[in-house]
Design an enzyme around this catalytic site. Sequence first.
Site, PDB file in Angstrom:
ATOM      1  CD  GLU A 179      18.204  15.529 -24.237  1.00 22.52           C
ATOM      2  OE1 GLU A 179      18.816  14.880 -23.254  1.00 22.52           O
ATOM      3  OE2 GLU A 179      17.095  15.505 -24.649  1.00 22.52           O
TER       4      GLU A 179
ATOM      5  CG  ASP B 246      -0.173  -0.175   2.629  1.00 23.50           C
ATOM      6  OD1 ASP B 246       0.908  -0.408   2.389  1.00 23.50           O
ATOM      7  OD2 ASP B 246      -0.807   0.141   3.520  1.00 23.50           O
TER       8      ASP B 246
ATOM      9  CD  GLU C  59      17.523  13.808 -27.252  1.00 20.85           C
ATOM     10  OE1 GLU C  59      18.084  13.081 -26.371  1.00 20.85           O
ATOM     11  OE2 GLU C  59      16.275  14.131 -27.009  1.00 20.85           O
TER      12      GLU C  59
ATOM     13  CE1 TYR D 255      24.977   7.571 -26.809  1.00 22.98           C
ATOM     14  CE2 TYR D 255      24.209   7.951 -29.117  1.00 22.98           C
ATOM     15  CZ  TYR D 255      24.049   8.443 -27.967  1.00 22.98           C
ATOM     16  OH  TYR D 255      23.338   9.396 -27.749  1.00 22.98           O
TER      17      TYR D 255
ATOM     18  CG  ASP E 170      19.502  12.331 -20.687  1.00 21.86           C
ATOM     19  OD1 ASP E 170      18.820  13.406 -20.587  1.00 21.86           O
ATOM     20  OD2 ASP E 170      19.156  11.887 -21.908  1.00 21.86           O
TER      21      ASP E 170
ATOM     22  CG  HIS F 291      10.027  11.248 -24.883  1.00 26.04           C
ATOM     23  ND1 HIS F 291      10.497  10.035 -24.677  1.00 26.04           N
ATOM     24  CD2 HIS F 291      11.183  12.301 -24.591  1.00 26.04           C
ATOM     25  CE1 HIS F 291      11.801   9.789 -24.963  1.00 26.04           C
ATOM     26  NE2 HIS F 291      12.308  10.991 -24.536  1.00 26.04           N
TER      27      HIS F 291
ATOM     28  NE  ARG G 185      21.405  11.325 -24.911  1.00 27.33           N
ATOM     29  CZ  ARG G 185      21.656  10.336 -24.396  1.00 27.33           C
ATOM     30  NH1 ARG G 185      22.384   9.270 -25.063  1.00 27.33           N
ATOM     31  NH2 ARG G 185      21.176   9.817 -23.279  1.00 27.33           N
TER      32      ARG G 185
ATOM     33  CG  HIS H  96      19.414   8.792 -30.465  1.00 32.41           C
ATOM     34  ND1 HIS H  96      19.462  10.028 -30.543  1.00 32.41           N
ATOM     35  CD2 HIS H  96      20.638   8.433 -29.717  1.00 32.41           C
ATOM     36  CE1 HIS H  96      20.496  10.491 -30.033  1.00 32.41           C
ATOM     37  NE2 HIS H  96      21.327   9.633 -29.632  1.00 32.41           N
TER      38      HIS H  96
ATOM     39  CG  ASP I 157      15.526  15.442 -22.205  1.00 30.28           C
ATOM     40  OD1 ASP I 157      16.712  14.993 -21.398  1.00 30.28           O
ATOM     41  OD2 ASP I 157      15.073  15.033 -23.080  1.00 30.28           O
TER      42      ASP I 157
ATOM     43  CG  HIS J  18      11.939  14.322 -27.330  1.00 26.47           C
ATOM     44  ND1 HIS J  18      11.800  15.072 -26.304  1.00 26.47           N
ATOM     45  CD2 HIS J  18      13.176  13.712 -26.850  1.00 26.47           C
ATOM     46  CE1 HIS J  18      12.842  14.996 -25.394  1.00 26.47           C
ATOM     47  NE2 HIS J  18      13.863  14.274 -25.789  1.00 26.47           N
TER      48      HIS J  18
ATOM     49  CG  HIS K 110      16.262   4.083 -22.984  1.00 25.30           C
ATOM     50  ND1 HIS K 110      15.207   3.901 -23.579  1.00 25.30           N
ATOM     51  CD2 HIS K 110      16.522   5.454 -23.499  1.00 25.30           C
ATOM     52  CE1 HIS K 110      14.704   4.801 -24.277  1.00 25.30           C
ATOM     53  NE2 HIS K 110      15.464   5.691 -24.347  1.00 25.30           N
TER      54      HIS K 110
END
Length: 431
Positions: A402, A36, A379, A383, A255, A356, A400, A345, A266, A349, A238
């Site tokens: 961004e 709970d 971004e 890699y 990130d 997103h 990366r 990628h 972001d 976005h 990710h």
Amino acid sequence: MKNMTYKNRRINLKDSLPMNSVLLIPGADVQFRNADSAFPFRQESSFYYFSGFCEPSSLIAIVNNKDGIQSIIFVPPKDKLKEIWDGYRAGPIGAVNEFLFDKAFDNTQIDIMLPDILHGSEQVLYPIGKKHGFDQKVIDWTTAAASKDRHSKSLNIIDATSLIGNSRLIKDEHEISLIKKACDISAEAHIAAMKSVKDGDSEQYIESMYIHEFSKRGGRFPAYIPIVAGGENACVLHYVENNQILKGSDLLLVDAGCEYEMYAADITRTFPVSGKFSEEQLKIYEVVLDAMNAAIESVKEGNSIMEPQEISEKVITEGLVKIGLLDGDPEELHKAGAYKDFYMHKIGHWLGLDVHDAGDYMEGDEFMKFKPGMITTIEPGIYISSSMNVDDKWKGIGVRIEDDILVTKDGNENLTKKVPSDPHEIESLMS
Ligand code: GLY
Ligand code: MN
Ligand code: MN
């Protein structure tokens, strides 16, 4: 008054809602982490956009007919005992007086009242497939509404995802100021991490620093689980385990962006744990930065959202050829998609209430064009995991960068430029 903003957004729906229709926007429910013990409640973004109301298990019904637009909301009922445990509830009276709905009812009445509200309309619109169990509910209410009078017009169910999402694409001044605040807080957290990181720190410790820096400035929650990826972990797009120890020779890709009053930032930065880029790391970094700068330049009113995408692909392809990671004619390599082994990628976005954010990327058969008030991330990345067939010296480098870019009347504004992306500025900040 702040709640007028939300009321006006509901009223403005008269331009996009069909005549004789009802738009349903379900709010979020409380989610449980275990037994709970609940996650902190986060209202569904579109529900919030049209209400400013932050209580769970609520539902908006916006009726558009010859009498105009009428906004109805179903909310948790007043309950003395529940309010002692869980806090204040506005109840239907508060929903009308404070949140300016035309009518409000207890959410215990939804199943009884919704068929009557839908009856006589020709269309019911809602975001199909987005909330567990809601599709069946709409079918049940629609069936019950239709069975009230077999001679009435049929009631069609229409997906409202684009209608709702596209109304959130152009940010107003209030939204822009909140996103700017989220960006400023997030930029300060990145600067703090750059100044502090050292050989032997854990990724988790760095993550905790971001959460702390966000929270002490008013951004209690990150807008998404931060990615704190040392060395080759950066090649897992990710990566959120954040449980490894950083080495002095690693690049660290973070990130991370906070949520401030429901709005997201972001930001990604990649910086050397030692404070100094190695030769190979710097070469890769500079290709990504060139792609970043060229892509940002192309974010302007009237340009297709595909321009930054294509430019970033071309600059990355040229850069990879220059440093010897791709071999051949850059134009041919770009056409063949050779960059996709390194940059797999998309460039960005929409950004807003959701990281997103809602809103389409196509308008008919064409990609959307930038308009003032839109906010997009830019971004690009490269890699190189150790499983790739390249010289060992490149393996384990993931970069990366961004930023969050607001389209303005005369170009764009980089909302996250406070945190340096230039490698020499990063090195001097870290020294
Ligand atoms: N932080 C999620 C993304 O960059 O898309
Ligand atoms: Mn992003
Ligand atoms: Mn990101």
